[in-house]
Design a protein around this motif. Structure first.
Motif, PDB file in Angstrom:
ATOM      1  N   HIS A  13       0.860  -1.179   0.000  1.00  0.00           N
ATOM      2  CA  HIS A  13       0.000   0.000   0.000  1.00  0.00           C
ATOM      3  C   HIS A  13       0.902   1.237   0.000  1.00  0.00           C
ATOM      4  CE1 HIS A  13      -3.608   2.343   0.570  1.00  0.00           C
ATOM      5  NE2 HIS A  13      -3.090   2.941   1.624  1.00  0.00           N
ATOM      6  N   ALA A  14       0.939   1.934  -1.125  1.00  0.00           N
ATOM      7  CA  ALA A  14       1.759   3.148  -1.275  1.00  0.00           C
ATOM      8  C   ALA A  14       1.064   4.067  -2.271  1.00  0.00           C
ATOM      9  CB  ALA A  14       3.159   2.786  -1.756  1.00  0.00           C
ATOM     10  N   PRO A  15      -0.076   4.651  -1.863  1.00  0.00           N
ATOM     11  CA  PRO A  15      -0.923   5.389  -2.816  1.00  0.00           C
ATOM     12  C   PRO A  15      -0.277   6.629  -3.433  1.00  0.00           C
ATOM     13  CG  PRO A  15      -1.721   5.662  -0.554  1.00  0.00           C
ATOM     14  CD  PRO A  15      -0.667   4.604  -0.512  1.00  0.00           C
ATOM     15  N   TRP A  16       0.858   7.074  -2.891  1.00  0.00           N
ATOM     16  CA  TRP A  16       1.514   8.250  -3.467  1.00  0.00           C
ATOM     17  C   TRP A  16       2.326   7.896  -4.724  1.00  0.00           C
ATOM     18  CZ3 TRP A  16       2.770   5.802   1.073  1.00  0.00           C
ATOM     19  CH2 TRP A  16       4.004   5.146   1.111  1.00  0.00           C
ATOM     20  N   ILE A  17       2.548   6.596  -4.952  1.00  0.00           N
ATOM     21  CA  ILE A  17       3.308   6.183  -6.142  1.00  0.00           C
ATOM     22  C   ILE A  17       2.376   6.235  -7.357  1.00  0.00           C
ATOM     23  CG2 ILE A  17       4.605   4.314  -7.251  1.00  0.00           C
ATOM     24  CD1 ILE A  17       6.094   5.448  -4.880  1.00  0.00           C
ATOM     25  N   LYS A  18       2.669   7.127  -8.279  1.00  0.00           N
ATOM     26  CA  LYS A  18       1.805   7.325  -9.457  1.00  0.00           C
ATOM     27  C   LYS A  18       2.473   6.901 -10.761  1.00  0.00           C
ATOM     28  CE  LYS A  18      -1.323   9.326  -6.863  1.00  0.00           C
ATOM     29  NZ  LYS A  18      -2.500   8.533  -6.450  1.00  0.00           N
ATOM     30  N   HIS A  19       3.803   6.821 -10.780  1.00  0.00           N
ATOM     31  CA  HIS A  19       4.538   6.476 -11.997  1.00  0.00           C
ATOM     32  C   HIS A  19       5.175   5.096 -11.865  1.00  0.00           C
ATOM     33  CE1 HIS A  19       4.151  10.789 -12.596  1.00  0.00           C
ATOM     34  NE2 HIS A  19       4.522  10.619 -13.849  1.00  0.00           N
ATOM     35  N   PHE A  20       5.191   4.338 -12.969  1.00  0.00           N
ATOM     36  CA  PHE A  20       5.903   3.062 -12.933  1.00  0.00           C
ATOM     37  C   PHE A  20       7.400   3.318 -13.146  1.00  0.00           C
ATOM     38  CE2 PHE A  20       5.167   3.257 -17.589  1.00  0.00           C
ATOM     39  CZ  PHE A  20       6.412   2.873 -18.079  1.00  0.00           C
ATOM     40  N   ILE A  21       8.202   2.411 -12.588  1.00  0.00           N
ATOM     41  CA  ILE A  21       9.648   2.409 -12.818  1.00  0.00           C
ATOM     42  C   ILE A  21      10.032   0.966 -13.112  1.00  0.00           C
ATOM     43  CG2 ILE A  21      11.943   2.896 -11.886  1.00  0.00           C
ATOM     44  CD1 ILE A  21      10.560   4.778  -9.832  1.00  0.00           C
ATOM     45  N   ARG A  22      10.715   0.771 -14.228  1.00  0.00           N
ATOM     46  CA  ARG A  22      11.131  -0.592 -14.600  1.00  0.00           C
ATOM     47  C   ARG A  22      12.594  -0.582 -15.002  1.00  0.00           C
ATOM     48  NH1 ARG A  22      11.724  -4.181 -19.066  1.00  0.00           N
ATOM     49  NH2 ARG A  22      10.813  -6.250 -18.649  1.00  0.00           N
ATOM     50  N   ASP A  23      13.410  -1.368 -14.322  1.00  0.00           N
ATOM     51  CA  ASP A  23      14.797  -1.523 -14.737  1.00  0.00           C
ATOM     52  C   ASP A  23      14.808  -2.300 -16.047  1.00  0.00           C
ATOM     53  OD1 ASP A  23      17.617  -2.485 -14.882  1.00  0.00           O
ATOM     54  OD2 ASP A  23      17.734  -1.496 -12.924  1.00  0.00           O
TER      55      ASP A  23
END
Length: 341
Positions: free
Chosen positions: A207-217
């Motif tokens: 649960h981390a509702p502030w994360i709006k962007h994906f990040i993928r290595d």
């Protein structure tokens, strides 16, 4: 002419999407999905559901691109409708980053996703350990909502679902005219396909509702994918590992790697580990075959082996499987006509 009876074996993403496609494209047949596990207990429920293509080494690139485009366009239509929330389909923007500059800076799917471009120098400052990045907007399917939506749609189209473990496709011979095999890793036993093997994936749902962007290595092993209700952190690719129990040390490794990319995740709540076995092979097996036992014949359409790439191509492969089923039905109707003569 009696309705052709079609049984789809498997109730994960591939089974349900194929069943829905058949029910919408061939209203003259009856469709039943048969599986021992339905959502939320399928491999698809563990997946993040991001539309970023996985490469199938033995499938032509133009074919993979067509499947991806058909899937992206189909889900875009849902995303732009009143069904989006119930289906769990939403747009998500973000970054794919690389520690070394890739040989191909522009992947084959770059013109299918939205707004694909190289990241700016300013954006790269967020990731000091990486040398190159790509920014784009893609689609995400949240599970179980998407699987529940597919199941509901199938039933609205007159289809059926049946909880039953199938040990042998011949068990269905007396009740169904055509079998669609979407059993994933189960095809190792059902079809005696030794090429298909598990690639174990362990992820964390947080649960981390502030994360709006994906990040993928760029290596695909570390990723942060925000969903509607939780964020998926990954991951692992453990070939031929059948263990479905979460490993605490693996969870710690995933969490630490993701926090290195996005330090705010240190305060994420409600961390849950999930494990799924990706049904992997060098290419999706998408073909029809006739099983023969004595004088009896059983038409089968195979659609399995999507590995970690199922969400990116599921509608494209469902459409192709449906085309093969139409061919089987045409043969069936011709033989029925000859029998009447």
């Amino acid at each position: 002419m009696a309705k052709a009876k079609v049984a789809v074996v498997g109730a994960g993403l591939i089974g349900l999407s194929t069943a829905v496609c058949i029910s919408e494209s061939i209203p003259s047949c009856s469709v039943t999905v048969i599986a021992d596990k339905f959502t939320p207990n399928t491999t698809s429920d563990v997946a993040a559901g991001m539309l970023i293509p996985h490469i199938f080494p033995d499938t032509p690139v133009h074919q993979q691109k067509q499947w991806f485009r058909e899937t992206f366009d189909y889900l875009s239509g849902i995303c732009n409708s009143s069904q989006a929330s119930e289906a769990g389909i939403h747009l998500v923007s973000g970054w794919q980053i690389f520690k070394t500059i890739p040989e191909k800076k522009t992947p084959f799917w770059s013109d299918v996703v939205l707004g694909f471009r190289s990241m700016t120098e300013k954006e790269m400052k967020k990731f000091p350990q990486h040398k190159f990045g790509q920014a784009f907007t893609t689609l995400k399917c949240d599970c179980p909502p998407y699987l529940l939506w597919l199941e509901k749609r199938l039933k609205e189209n007159g289809g059926y679902v049946h909880v039953r473990k199938i040990e042998d496709l011949w068990e269905l011979h007396s009740d169904y005219d055509i079998i669609v095999n979407c059993s994933g890793i189960g095809s190792r036993k059902l079809m005696r396909d030794r090429e298909i093997h598990p690639i174990r994936g362990q992820v964390l749902k947080v649960h981390a509702p502030w994360i709006k962007h994906f990040i993928r290595d760029g290596d695909g092993l570390t990723y942060i994918y925000p969903g509607i209700h939780d964020v998926t952190l990954g991951g692992t690719r453990q070939k031929d590992n059948w263990n479905l129990s979460p490993d605490p040390s693996t969870s710690k490794g995933i969490f630490d790697r993701c926090c290195a990319l996005e330090p705010s995740l240190h305060t994420a709540q409600d961390v849950k580990a999930r494990v799924g076995l990706r049904p992997s092979r060098s290419s999706v097996r998408l073909q029809k075959e006739i099983l023969v036992r004595g004088s009896e014949k059983l038409p089968v359409v195979n659609n399995y082996g999507h590995g970690s790439g199922g969400f990116s191509v599921h509608q494209g492969t469902a459409k192709e499987a449906t085309r093969l089923i139409k061919e089987c039905i045409a043969v069936l109707e011709m033989s029925r006509c000859k029998a009447k003569l």
